[in-house]
Design an enzyme around this catalytic site. Structure first.
Site, PDB file in Angstrom:
ATOM      1  N   CYS A  31       7.069  43.016 -57.289  1.00 39.03           N
ATOM      2  CA  CYS A  31       8.236  43.894 -58.143  1.00 39.03           C
ATOM      3  C   CYS A  31       9.322  43.291 -57.704  1.00 39.03           C
ATOM      4  O   CYS A  31       9.918  43.242 -56.664  1.00 39.03           O
ATOM      5  CB  CYS A  31       7.975  45.340 -57.602  1.00 39.03           C
ATOM      6  SG  CYS A  31       9.295  46.603 -58.339  1.00 39.03           S
ATOM      7  N   ASP A  37       2.044  43.379 -57.177  1.00 36.02           N
ATOM      8  CA  ASP A  37       1.428  43.933 -58.290  1.00 36.02           C
ATOM      9  C   ASP A  37       0.373  43.226 -58.645  1.00 36.02           C
ATOM     10  O   ASP A  37       0.574  41.792 -58.759  1.00 36.02           O
ATOM     11  CB  ASP A  37       2.569  43.751 -59.595  1.00 36.02           C
ATOM     12  CG  ASP A  37       3.719  45.005 -59.428  1.00 36.02           C
ATOM     13  OD1 ASP A  37       3.322  46.284 -58.840  1.00 36.02           O
ATOM     14  OD2 ASP A  37       5.051  44.467 -59.747  1.00 36.02           O
TER      15      ASP A  37
END
Length: 157
Positions: A55, A62
């Protein structure tokens, strides 16, 4: 008919026992080989269930399954180089939508396919799952219309 050594020039990662994993975004690691069937229209599909990026705001990881489908023209992507390229996103901070579009654009630059689509099925964060879809069809061909149709119907898959 087997490929000869001349046809395999430029493929350096496949079969290499000393694989070096990139520590940052590395589009230069992608390798291509000639499509022996450029007059046939056919799909090649890669399912990459272990994609990771960061992120850009929090630095938190992620996770996603990335699905790449393409109709090759003259060149095709070599799968080990694709694996290492996708691994290079592990320390790359970008939004999900950016990752999917970057992957698509890098593969277009490498192969100049007739058609390509990239779909990211990211693991939900904060109760929201993000599933970006990007595609491209070669301008001035029937694949340009295919891209438009697939874009509008991609959620029907």
């Amino acid at each position: 008919m087997s490929r000869n050594n001349e046809e395999l020039q430029g493929i350096s990662l496949l079969g290499n026992q000393k694989t070096q994993y990139p520590t940052g975004y590395a589009p230069e690691i992608l390798e291509a080989f000639d499509n022996k069937h450029p007059d046939n229209d056919y799909f090649v599909k890669f399912v990459c269930p272990e994609f990771t990026s960061l992120c850009p705001m929090t630095g938190q990881p992620d996770f996603a399954t990335i699905v790449i489908r393409y109709i090759p023209h003259i060149k095709m992507v070599e799968s080990k180089s694709l694996k290492l390229y996708l691994f290079s996103f592990r320390n790359h901070g970008d939004f999900h939508e950016d990752c999917v579009n970057i992957i698509m654009k890098d593969l277009i630059a490498l192969m100049d396919p007739k058609y390509i689509e990239v779909f990211g099925e990211f693991t939900p964060r904060g109760g929201i799952a993000v599933h970006p879809f990007a595609n491209y069809g070669k301008a001035g061909t029937e694949f340009e219309a295919l891209a438009r149709k697939r874009l509008f119907e991609h959620d029907a898959q």
